[in-house]
Each structure stands twice: as structure tokens, then as C-alpha cells.
Write a protein that holds these residues in place. Structure first.
Motif, short mmCIF file in Angstrom:
data_model
loop_
_atom_site.label_atom_id
_atom_site.label_comp_id
_atom_site.label_asym_id
_atom_site.label_seq_id
_atom_site.Cartn_x
_atom_site.Cartn_y
_atom_site.Cartn_z
N ASP A 230 -34.61 106.55 9.93
CA ASP A 230 -33.92 106.22 11.31
C ASP A 230 -34.82 105.79 12.15
OD1 ASP A 230 -31.51 106.83 10.06
OD2 ASP A 230 -31.47 109.03 11.02
N SER A 231 -36.22 106.28 12.26
CA SER A 231 -36.88 105.75 13.23
C SER A 231 -37.48 104.33 12.91
CB SER A 231 -38.33 106.90 13.32
OG SER A 231 -39.33 106.44 13.96
N LEU A 232 -37.71 104.18 11.70
CA LEU A 232 -38.16 102.78 11.19
C LEU A 232 -36.98 101.78 11.67
CD1 LEU A 232 -40.27 100.89 10.22
CD2 LEU A 232 -39.22 101.41 7.78
N ARG A 233 -35.60 101.96 11.32
CA ARG A 233 -34.63 101.23 11.45
C ARG A 233 -34.41 101.23 12.94
NH1 ARG A 233 -31.51 103.49 8.35
NH2 ARG A 233 -30.44 105.14 9.99
N LEU A 234 -34.36 101.87 13.89
CA LEU A 234 -34.43 101.91 15.26
C LEU A 234 -35.45 101.06 15.77
CD1 LEU A 234 -32.96 102.81 17.86
CD2 LEU A 234 -34.51 104.72 17.90
N HIS A 235 -36.65 101.34 15.32
CA HIS A 235 -37.98 100.50 15.79
C HIS A 235 -37.61 98.85 15.52
CE1 HIS A 235 -41.86 98.94 16.38
NE2 HIS A 235 -41.86 98.41 15.29
N LYS A 236 -37.13 98.59 14.39
CA LYS A 236 -36.81 97.07 14.05
C LYS A 236 -35.75 96.63 14.86
CE LYS A 236 -38.73 96.93 9.42
NZ LYS A 236 -39.87 96.01 9.91
N SER A 237 -34.67 97.48 15.15
CA SER A 237 -33.47 96.95 15.81
C SER A 237 -33.72 96.74 17.21
CB SER A 237 -32.19 97.75 15.46
OG SER A 237 -32.57 99.01 16.00
N ARG A 238 -34.39 97.67 17.71
CA ARG A 238 -34.84 97.62 18.98
C ARG A 238 -35.80 96.14 19.53
NH1 ARG A 238 -36.74 103.66 20.85
NH2 ARG A 238 -34.71 104.40 21.63
N ARG A 239 -36.69 95.70 18.75
CA ARG A 239 -37.22 94.72 18.93
C ARG A 239 -36.63 93.32 18.62
NH1 ARG A 239 -42.70 95.56 20.12
NH2 ARG A 239 -42.30 93.30 20.85
N ALA A 240 -35.81 93.48 17.37
CA ALA A 240 -34.94 92.36 17.42
C ALA A 240 -33.74 92.06 17.95
CB ALA A 240 -35.07 92.37 15.69
N GLY A 241 -33.04 93.15 18.36
CA GLY A 241 -31.78 93.10 18.90
C GLY A 241 -31.45 92.80 20.52
N ASP A 242 -32.77 93.25 21.23
CA ASP A 242 -32.30 93.16 22.55
C ASP A 242 -32.51 91.59 22.89
OD1 ASP A 242 -34.55 93.32 25.45
OD2 ASP A 242 -32.53 94.40 25.15
N LEU A 243 -31.28 91.26 23.61
CA LEU A 243 -31.06 89.96 24.19
C LEU A 243 -32.20 89.54 25.16
CD1 LEU A 243 -29.12 87.58 24.12
CD2 LEU A 243 -27.80 88.69 25.59
N THR A 244 -32.46 90.43 26.13
CA THR A 244 -33.26 89.93 27.22
C THR A 244 -34.63 89.82 26.47
OG1 THR A 244 -32.01 91.22 28.70
CG2 THR A 244 -34.56 90.79 29.03
N THR A 245 -35.08 90.60 25.73
CA THR A 245 -36.57 90.40 25.05
C THR A 245 -36.38 89.34 24.25
OG1 THR A 245 -36.81 92.95 24.96
CG2 THR A 245 -38.21 91.43 23.37
N ARG A 246 -35.32 88.83 23.27
CA ARG A 246 -35.37 87.79 22.56
C ARG A 246 -35.23 86.27 23.56
NH1 ARG A 246 -30.68 87.26 20.54
NH2 ARG A 246 -29.71 89.23 20.80
N SER A 247 -34.36 86.24 24.55
CA SER A 247 -34.42 85.33 25.60
C SER A 247 -35.77 85.05 26.03
CB SER A 247 -33.40 85.71 26.56
OG SER A 247 -32.20 85.89 25.97
N ALA A 248 -36.46 86.09 26.58
CA ALA A 248 -37.93 85.85 27.10
C ALA A 248 -38.79 85.40 26.12
CB ALA A 248 -38.31 87.14 27.78
#
Length: 679
Positions: free
Chosen positions: A370-388
Motif C-alpha cells: 500500500d505504501s508503494l502504491r500510495l507513493h506512486k499515485s501521490r506523485r503521479a495523480g496530483d493535478l496541481t503537481t502535474r500542471s506545475a
């Protein structure tokens, strides 16, 4: 980038003793630290054929400009020195389970005149009782806050205590009855120490005794019709029960153990540990680490134990009697001896197979996943981060258009054999796995990486200009790759040799035409030569509205066509992280296809020359014997033990192998996992 041959030690210079070695770059910085039972054998493996190394190891030997070594007396000394140097130099190519905090413990300073309860980190002190470790620290602070209702022990610092003594007024904790206020004489030193002793006894596992005593006190208050006192006692009982239930027994009460679990993919690994003390889970800790060096799970476990226990120093409290791991670490005997030396007592390192401990290990494993999946989803799924990230890239590269679609290409091979390429697609900062492509490269295009890159870019954008999806290549029906989907998509061009990635949904004409959709940016894995090859391919096709950059692994610099200097993005830049993530995904996808193709070619070279031996029987033979070497040594009677092999087929296999119909050096491949077996 240095040539490894330029700093390779001369023959006979490297000793054959155990030791530790350091690779340094041109500026003298240590980039990698390793240990070896035989220094000569290990170091020669880095220089024998650098092109045959895994990509990250190959990047390390080209980044380095020199190597030095230190001979030690034993493998245990090598383990200790390796860890010391890793902590000292922080090499960029070593796996580091980074954690900026030490373990939090609940401490009761019984050696002081007025004992104090506090959360402590770092080195242990004399005459202080410790409980834990606890993680996160918030959990133990909540526990302390609850217990102070029943055991109002001092929690203030020395400065606050002395100031209250001088003023004659207690601090806020004294006014709200969460401190017995020894600073102003409300309780004698002896009684306060006895109160601290009760706090220690409760934390040591005597909770039931205190709860039973309070229940008797509450009953007595009710009998005397003192309902206010009974209500206060009732609330105290509820507080103790909350703390008691929070530390539910999961193993026998004499169990002290740390339970580790790992989840990993090709690029990253997540580790979790549960700290069990007195049969109760006292804390949890986790890490996510980038796999910057080539190592298997036992190596990861060894490094994990090194860094977890090495950073805390010695002591029975830090290292429990049992350390449970998913697999035994590399150099397990030396690791065990090292841990025993740190603890000053016996330590058992083992893998739980059955029972409650194995069940709890499964829970820890789930937390790691769960930790690895959450780590990847947080970095890849955050719209603000991706836009920046996309905005940063557009501005840094001075591109006129927003980066709606990015395609990344990577080449994978071993010493120029089984050359393949991958294309991964990112739209709006998110991967589009249905549009990934894989390319087989043969002939002159496979002579080097730049020729291969030119070939792949040319083929991809030739299809873009054609504006259509050509017919299937005839190389299969699109069997699932890397477990991504169950459908299939036609490959882009019979003469191109590209393979499609299966889709999770139904293929439509619109989806097929998406291969002709042009990217705003092409990213290639490499530096100026690869960028120049990709630019030349686009120029030869007359395409001038697709921009090309290359991401070089050595310093993670971004190269643009025709420039003598790279674009340097800040290390903390979201734009750089996006490029790294795309590059790593392209590398992962290329490696998976390369391994599949290499395994298939190796198996075919070993057994396909035997008439009548089909895929299912080849698989049964390899499963039964494990390797081609053992298969060659098998008699006809041994072959008859394999399901589906009759006397005639056994004789044909025996004659075919004995007659040299196959390549003797070809190893066997596990057709289920793709793993190369010993040959």
C-alpha cells in the motif's frame, strides 16, 4: 563521461582478499561503495564488459573516474566498513533507506529527584526507563496525554520546573490536574517517585492490576453515595482502557521482535517494519527507496538491516531478540554476527513460515504494498503537481506550445544482441498505457544506440505522416505484456516490427488512429548523440513542429539539439521528476520486452532443433530438469519421467542433444517467469 578502461587497475594489482572498494568521480567524490569476499573477482566484473552491465551499474562505472580499495581481515569487518563509508560519503549510486528521524521512545527519568515523562530520541541515558520504539511520535504523545489523567507525573523541562519553583505557581499542566505539581510542593519527592513507578508499571504491562483497583475504588465511592468521585474514577478507567486496547496483544507476551517486509518493482522498493514489544505492536515505520543499484531482495534486506540498526547504535532496546524478514539477507552469517555485537546478546534473524508471526508478516507486507502504491499515485495523480511540472518544462525548454502529449523512447540490448526499443506516452502528465509501443530492431539499425534511435524515431513518425494504422505485423495476436490489459491493438506497420500493448477496453477505430496523433515533445534516453539521431530522423521526414530533448542519466541534465550546453533543471523541480518518471517507465518497458525476447531466443536455440518437440513439451522438460545442463545429462529413463514424453520422443531428445543439434552455451529459461536458469 569517463571510459572505464582508462582507470581499470592493472592485472594482478587487485588482491584476492575480502575488502571494501570505492568508486570516485573526476572531482574526487565517492559515487559508490561496495564490499566483496574477493576484491579481484568483484572489481574485474565491472571492467570485463561494461556494455553487458545493467543500465544503472553501467552509468556508475562511466560516471566514476577511479577506484580504490581497502583490504580487511574478514567478511564481518567488510560489512562494518561498508556501512561506515556509506553513512560518511552518502554515495549517489548506493541504495539508501532515507529517514531523517531516529526512533521515538517514551522515557521516564527515574534517576532524577522528580522523575519526568517525555518523548525522547537519540542515545539512551542512565537510570531512565524506555518504552518503545513508537512510530509515529504522535501516537505516544496521545498515550502520554491520556495516562497523565490517572498518573499525573511531571512532564515539564528543567527550565519550566525551576521557573515554577521560584514563582510558587505551577504551570498549566498543574492547573488542569495533569501534573501533581511537585514544583510547588503539592506532592513530596517520595510520593512523586512512587507515582512515576506506577506509570512505569502500567507501561510494562500491568494495566489489568490498575484497572481492577480503580473499579474497586469506583464501587466504594458508589457505596458511600459519592457519585462525583465515582464518575471521575469511571473516566479514569475509560482512559486506561483506551490505552490498553490501543496496544492489543498480537503475539505471546514474551515476544520482542521487529517484523520487516518489502515490496518492489524494477525502479523502487517500499519497506515496512512493525516493532512488537511484549507481544504488542508498539510502532510502525516505512521507507520508499529508489533502486539506484542492481540488487536482488536478499541484498535489499541486508542494506535495510544495516541502515535501520546501524543508525541507532547498540543496545538491547533498539535491537530485539527476533528479527523477522521476508527472505534471509545476503551474507546472513556476517549480518547476524554484526547484530549480536551491536545488541550485546543473542539475536535471531529468520523467515516466519507458519503461525501468528507469518500471519503478521502478511499484514506488514500489505502495508508495504500500500505504501508503494500510495507513493506512486501521490506523485503521479496530483493535478496541481502535474500542471506545475508541465509548465516548468515548457518554460525551461522555451517551447511555444503546452505539453499535452509527451513520448519517450529507450533502447535496450545486451552487447548488441536482441536489440529492442520502447515508446511510452504521457498525456496531461499521466501515462497512456494503451498507446505504448515496442519495437524490434535488426540489421544495420542494431549496430549502435544512435542508429537504433534513428530507426525507431523514423518508423514511428513515418506512420504519423501516413495518418493511418497499417496492417498487423503477423507477430502474434497481441498477448498481454506486463499484465497491462487483456485486449490487443494492431501493431504499427508490418515492415516496422513494432508491437502494440494490449488494451483494457474495446479497441475502436478512433483508438487505432491515435498512433498518428503527434506529440508536442519527444524525450530520448541519452545525451547529445541520441538527441542528434532523433532530430535527424525528424528532419529526414520533413517534420519541424515536434521538439526533441534527451535526458542523460549521469547528471540528469536535459540536452536539446544543436546546443553545446545542457539545460540544468533544479533537483527539486517537478519538471525534472516528470522527465525522470517518463524515462524510467520507458526503460522498464524496454527491459521487459528485451527479457521476453532474449528468453525466447535462448530457449529456441537450445531445444527447437529437435523434431516433434513442441512448446508445451519444452516447458515440461525445463520445469522438470531446471536447466539445459541437467537435461543433457539425463538418461532416456530420466526423460520418460516427464509427463507427455514417450520412448520415441525421449530417444529423439537424447540423440538431438548428444548430437550437438543445439548451442551448448544456451541457458534455459523459465517460460512462466522469464527467469534465466543455470545452464
Amino acid at each position: 563521461m569517463a571510459n572505464p578502461a582508462s582507470y581499470r587497475p592493472k592485472a594482478g594489482e587487485i588482491p584476492q582478499d575480502p575488502g571494501v572498494y570505492r568508486f570516485r568521480d573526476e572531482h574526487g567524490r565517492v559515487v559508490y561503495v561496495g564490499k566483496a569476499k574477493n576484491l579481484r573477482s568483484r572489481l574485474n566484473s565491472y571492467f570485463a564488459n561494461p556494455q553487458g552491465l545493467m543500465p544503472r551499474t553501467r552509468a556508475m562505472v562511466h560516471t566514476a573516474a577511479g577506484v580504490e580499495w581497502t583490504v580487511v581481515g574478514s567478511e564481518l569487518e567488510a560489512l562494518q566498513l561498508e556501512y561506515t563509508w556509506i553513512k560518511e560519503f552518502n554515495p549517489r549510486f548506493n541504495v539508501m533507506f532515507r529517514d531523517d528521524k531516529s526512533y521515538p521512545y517514551l522515557a521516564v527519568t527515574m534517576g532524577e529527584k522528580f522523575p519526568r515523562v517525555q518523548v525522547m530520541r537519540g542515545d539512551k541515558k542512565k537510570d531512565t526507563r524506555y518504552f518503545g520504539p513508537f512510530y509515529p511520535a504522535k501516537a505516544i504523545r496521545e498515550t502520554v496525554d491520556t495516562l497523565l489523567r490517572v498518573f499525573p507525573v511531571r512532564t515539564c523541562s528543567t527550565g519550566v520546573f525551576q521557573r515554577a519553583e521560584r514563582s510558587g505557581r505551577p504551570c498549566l499542566m498543574g492547573y488542569i490536574d495533569k501534573c501533581s505539581a511537585p514544583c510547588v510542593g503539592r506532592i513530596s519527592p517520595e510520593d512523586h517517585k512512587a507515582l512515576a513507578g506506577e506509570f512505569v508499571a502500567f507501561m510494562s504491562g500491568e494495566a489489568k492490576r490498575f484497572i481492577t483497583g480503580l473499579e474497586s475504588k469506583m464501587a466504594a465511592s458508589v457505596a458511600e453515595l459519592d457519585y462525583e468521585a465515582a464518575a471521575r474514577t469511571r473516566d479514569d478507567i475509560a482512559a486506561l482502557r483506551r490505552v490498553f486496547e490501543r496496544n492489543t496483544v498480537v503475539l505471546s507476551e514474551d515476544t520482542d521482535a521487529d517484523i520487516f517486509a518489502l515490496t518492489e518493482d524494477e525502479l523502487e522498493a517500499a519497506a515496512q517494519v512493525f516493532h512488537v514489544r511484549g507481544g504488542r505492536i508498539r510502532g510502525q515505520r516505512g521507507w520508499v527507496v529508489e533502486k539506484v543499484e542492481d540488487m536482488d531482495t536478499p541484498d535489499l534486506v541486508e542494506h535495510l538491516l544495516q541502515q535501520v540498526y546501524g543508525e541507532g547504535g547498540a543496545g538491547n532496546d533498539r535491537i530485539p531478540r527476533e528479527v523477522l524478514v521476508p527472505v534471509m539477507p545476503s551474507n546472513s552469517e556476517q549480518v547476524l554476527e554484526w547484530l549480536r555485537g551491536l545488541r550485546g546478546a543473542r539475536v535471531d534473524v529468520r523467515v516466519p513460515v507458519r503461525g501468528d508471526k507469518a500471519t503478521l508478516m502478511g499484514t506488514v507486507q500489505q502495508n508495504a504494498a500500500d505504501s508503494l502504491r500510495l507513493h506512486k499515485s501521490r506523485r503521479a495523480g496530483d493535478l496541481t503537481t502535474r500542471s506545475a511540472a508541465l509548465t516548468e518544462l515548457q518554460e525551461a525548454l522555451e517551447l511555444p506550445q503546452p505539453l499535452m502529449r509527451i513520448e519517450c523512447f529507450d533502447i535496450s540490448h545486451v552487447s548488441g544482441t536482441n536489440v529492442v526499443a520502447s515508446m511510452v506516452v504521457v498525456e496531461d502528465g499521466l501515462p497512456r498505457k494503451s498507446e505504448y509501443r515496442r519495437f524490434s530492431i535488426t540489421g544495420d539499425a542494431a549496430r549502435d544506440d544512435t542508429a537504433s534511435m534513428y530507426d525507431v524515431i523514423y518508423r514511428r513518425f513515418r506512420n504519423y505522416l501516413a495518418g493511418r494504422m497499417p496492417e498487423d505485423t503477423g507477430n502474434g495476436t497481441g498477448s498481454p505484456a506486463d499484465g497491462e490489459g487483456t485486449g490487443s491493438l494492431a501493431a504499427p506497420g508490418a515492415d516496422d516490427g513494432a508491437e502494440a500493448v494490449p488494451l483494457a477496453d474495446t479497441t475502436t477505430a478512433t483508438t487505432k488512429n491515435r498512433f498518428a496523433y503527434p506529440p508536442n515533445l519527444v524525450v530520448v534516453d541519452g545525451g547529445p548523440p541520441q538527441v542528434a539521431a532523433a532530430s535527424r530522423a525528424l528532419a529526414d521526414l520533413g517534420i519541424d513542429d515536434v521538439f526533441v530533448v534527451g535526458l542523460a542519466k549521469r547528471l540528469e541534465e536535459v540536452w536539446v539539439p544543436g546546443s553545446d550546453f545542457p539545460v540544468i533543471l533544479p533537483r527539486a523541480s517537478e519538471g525534472l521528476f516528470l522527465l525522470q518518471r517518463i524515462r524510467d517507465e520507458a526503460h522498464r518497458f524496454a527491459i521487459s520486452f528485451h527479457r521476453q525476447k532474449r528468453g525466447k531466443s535462448m530457449t529456441e536455440s537450445a531445444l527447437d532443433g529437435i523434431p516433434g518437440l513442441g512448446p508445451s513439451k519444452r516447458k515440461a522438460l525445463l520445469k522438470h530438469f531446471g536447466s539445459v545442463k541437467k537435461l543433457k545429462a539425463a538418461s532416456v529413463e530420466d526423460l520418460l519421467e516427464v509427463p507427455g514424453i514417450g520412448p520415441a520422443m525421449a530417444e529423439a531428445i537424447r540423440n538431438g542433444l548428444a548430437g550437438g543439434a543445439v548451442q551448448d552455451a544456451a541457458p534455459a529459461v523459465n517460460l512462466t517467469t522469464g527467469e534465466i536458469l543455470d545452464s
